[in-house]
Scaffold this motif. Structure first.
Motif, mmCIF file in Angstrom:
data_model
loop_
_atom_site.group_PDB
_atom_site.id
_atom_site.type_symbol
_atom_site.label_atom_id
_atom_site.label_comp_id
_atom_site.label_asym_id
_atom_site.label_seq_id
_atom_site.Cartn_x
_atom_site.Cartn_y
_atom_site.Cartn_z
ATOM 1 N N ASP A 142 0.908 -1.233 0.001
ATOM 2 C CA ASP A 142 -0.098 0.075 -0.153
ATOM 3 C C ASP A 142 0.876 1.426 0.002
ATOM 4 O O ASP A 142 1.647 1.342 0.677
ATOM 5 C CB ASP A 142 -1.125 0.122 1.412
ATOM 6 C CG ASP A 142 -2.143 1.048 1.093
ATOM 7 O OD1 ASP A 142 -1.694 2.156 0.999
ATOM 8 O OD2 ASP A 142 -3.360 0.477 1.014
ATOM 9 N N ALA A 143 0.947 1.979 -1.213
ATOM 10 C CA ALA A 143 1.767 3.225 -1.170
ATOM 11 C C ALA A 143 1.330 4.310 -0.044
ATOM 12 O O ALA A 143 2.052 5.034 0.133
ATOM 13 C CB ALA A 143 1.409 3.762 -2.664
ATOM 14 N N ALA A 144 -0.093 4.252 0.236
ATOM 15 C CA ALA A 144 -0.114 5.258 1.282
ATOM 16 C C ALA A 144 0.494 4.931 2.597
ATOM 17 O O ALA A 144 0.459 6.030 3.597
ATOM 18 C CB ALA A 144 -1.654 5.234 1.613
ATOM 19 N N LEU A 145 0.991 3.653 2.983
ATOM 20 C CA LEU A 145 1.954 3.580 4.073
ATOM 21 C C LEU A 145 3.182 3.303 3.961
ATOM 22 O O LEU A 145 4.127 2.958 4.844
ATOM 23 C CB LEU A 145 1.217 2.089 4.719
ATOM 24 C CG LEU A 145 -0.081 2.003 4.989
ATOM 25 C CD1 LEU A 145 -0.441 0.512 5.306
ATOM 26 C CD2 LEU A 145 -0.575 2.924 6.068
ATOM 27 N N LEU A 185 -6.440 -1.859 14.911
ATOM 28 C CA LEU A 185 -7.687 -1.474 15.601
ATOM 29 C C LEU A 185 -7.402 -0.041 15.871
ATOM 30 O O LEU A 185 -8.477 0.821 15.823
ATOM 31 C CB LEU A 185 -8.017 -2.078 16.808
ATOM 32 C CG LEU A 185 -8.442 -3.663 16.663
ATOM 33 C CD1 LEU A 185 -8.665 -4.283 18.038
ATOM 34 C CD2 LEU A 185 -9.610 -3.750 15.611
ATOM 35 N N ARG A 186 -6.169 0.532 16.267
ATOM 36 C CA ARG A 186 -6.095 1.777 16.615
ATOM 37 C C ARG A 186 -5.617 2.762 15.569
ATOM 38 O O ARG A 186 -5.416 4.031 15.557
ATOM 39 C CB ARG A 186 -4.975 1.865 17.917
ATOM 40 C CG ARG A 186 -5.484 1.228 18.922
ATOM 41 C CD ARG A 186 -4.389 1.160 20.094
ATOM 42 N NE ARG A 186 -4.327 2.474 20.748
ATOM 43 C CZ ARG A 186 -4.916 3.012 21.725
ATOM 44 N NH1 ARG A 186 -5.996 2.028 22.434
ATOM 45 N NH2 ARG A 186 -4.819 4.049 22.257
ATOM 46 N N LYS A 187 -5.079 2.358 14.558
ATOM 47 C CA LYS A 187 -4.535 3.090 13.347
ATOM 48 C C LYS A 187 -5.772 3.145 12.119
ATOM 49 O O LYS A 187 -5.984 2.176 11.670
ATOM 50 C CB LYS A 187 -3.445 2.361 12.749
ATOM 51 C CG LYS A 187 -2.084 2.458 13.707
ATOM 52 C CD LYS A 187 -1.625 4.010 13.891
ATOM 53 C CE LYS A 187 -0.488 4.146 14.725
ATOM 54 N NZ LYS A 187 -0.069 5.373 14.885
ATOM 55 N N LYS A 188 -6.130 4.318 11.815
ATOM 56 C CA LYS A 188 -7.090 4.573 10.981
ATOM 57 C C LYS A 188 -6.463 4.248 9.461
ATOM 58 O O LYS A 188 -7.401 3.661 8.547
ATOM 59 C CB LYS A 188 -7.450 6.060 10.820
ATOM 60 C CG LYS A 188 -8.665 6.415 9.836
ATOM 61 C CD LYS A 188 -9.209 7.838 9.834
ATOM 62 C CE LYS A 188 -9.664 8.307 8.843
ATOM 63 N NZ LYS A 188 -10.112 9.599 8.912
ATOM 64 N N GLU A 189 -5.117 4.487 9.120
ATOM 65 C CA GLU A 189 -4.711 4.204 8.082
ATOM 66 C C GLU A 189 -4.399 2.551 7.748
ATOM 67 O O GLU A 189 -4.726 2.414 6.684
ATOM 68 C CB GLU A 189 -3.141 4.772 8.098
ATOM 69 C CG GLU A 189 -3.128 6.363 8.082
ATOM 70 C CD GLU A 189 -2.978 6.953 9.352
ATOM 71 O OE1 GLU A 189 -3.268 6.160 10.483
ATOM 72 O OE2 GLU A 189 -2.757 7.931 9.735
ATOM 73 N N MET A 190 -4.346 1.830 8.862
ATOM 74 C CA MET A 190 -4.150 0.723 8.802
ATOM 75 C C MET A 190 -5.469 -0.173 8.298
ATOM 76 O O MET A 190 -5.649 -1.103 7.539
ATOM 77 C CB MET A 190 -3.794 -0.132 10.222
ATOM 78 C CG MET A 190 -2.309 0.067 10.265
ATOM 79 S SD MET A 190 -1.134 -0.607 8.973
ATOM 80 C CE MET A 190 -1.745 -2.604 9.268
#
Length: 305
Positions: free
Chosen positions: A52-55, A292-297
């Motif tokens: 995932d390029a966003a990460l 669970l705590r990371k919106k990006e994940m």
């Protein structure tokens, strides 16, 4: 072959995790499920952060490395433990024991250092946001990661040579489920007081120094967050490092209690239970904490699915 009037040890034997044979099957199923969840969860994080390029950012670069370490960390010890649940012979060769201890120490020490590098990344992102891209360039990320691995390789090699050049003769039963420092020192047929002191000093440096660096980083981070005027800004900023803080707490709590508690409070039974905490519980919880705590994940997982 004899030496010191005793048979030289060529293999070690693990004592049963439980003295009740009837529950070995249940323990096998429980540990197997936990191990599979570790493999699936950490592999998923590794794959997501790769594709995932966003990460593709420093924070997720370190998380990818951390997940890889967690997979190796548990795979070094848990499969052998599962085999021992189902077999009467719970032995491991002298060379196999040395190899297991080396790889386990390497990955554990590297993980300590990598958690400190992750704290430094959060410190730069929150305390110096305008200079973050400069300070945390890809070269710096690779340097911090390589330094963590180098420390792990060298120190683990020194520890393993240090332990396995001791004479082992006679006793070969390890009251543990993997080849660890303290249980092995108990089996050496010489006075190991100096070895224990040296091992304790090295362990203090390897555990407490990264831990203190993390504490100092978070003191600065919290100081910066408290100065923010908006409660919403405080919440959003703290959420970017809260997952890492939870993982650090889980990892170091069990590690410090296991390796740095006074000898008078050491017992083999409690040591095995504490070891389960950082070889099974923490690696199993880490993917849940980050996903669970990371919106990006969450968003990346949806895209992958």
């Amino acid at each position: 072959m004899t030496s010191w009037n005793h048979t030289v040890v060529t293999y070690f034997q693990f004592l049963p995790f439980s003295g009740i044979p009837e529950i070995q099957g249940s323990l096998f199923c429980l540990v197997l499920l936990m191990y599979l969840s570790i493999l699936v969860g950490n592999t998923l994080i590794f794959v997501i952060t790769m594709v995932d390029a966003a990460l593709h950012s420093p924070m997720y670069f370190f998380l990818k490395n951390f997940s890889f370490l967690e997979i190796g960390y548990t795979t070094t010890t848990i499969p052998k433990m599962l085999v021992n649940f189902l077999t009467k012979s719970k032995g491991i060769s002298f060379l196999g024991c040395a190899s297991q201890m080396y790889i386990f120490s390497l990955l554990g020490i590297t993980e300590c250092c990598l958690l400190a590098a992750m704290a430094y990344d959060r410190y730069e992102a929150i305390c110096h946001p305008l200079h973050y891209t400069t300070m945390m360039s890809w070269n710096m990320c690779f340097l911090l990661s390589a330094a963590s691995w180098l420390v792990g390789v060298l120190v683990a090699l020194g520890q393993t040579v240090f332990i396995f050049t001791l004479p082992y003769c006679g006793l070969n039963k390890i009251n543990h489920f993997f080849c660890d420092l303290l249980p092995l020192l108990k089996l050496a047929c010489v006075d190991t007081y100096k070895n224990e002191i040296t091992t304790y000093i090295i362990t203090v440096l390897l555990i407490l120094v990264p831990f203190l660096l993390i504490v100092v980083s978070y003191i600065q981070i919290l100081h910066t967050i408290f100065k923010m005027p908006s409660a919403e800004d405080k919440r959003k900023t703290f959420s970017t490092c809260s997952s890492h803080l939870v993982v650090v707490t889980l990892f170091y709590r069990s590690g410090i209690v296991t390796y740095l508690r006074p000898k008078a409070f050491y017992s083999s039974s409690s040591s095995k239970l504490l070891s389960l905490s950082y070889t099974l519980m923490s690696p199993m919880m880490n993917p849940l904490i980050y996903s669970l705590r990371k919106k990006e994940m969450k968003q990346a997982l949806k895209r992958l699915i």
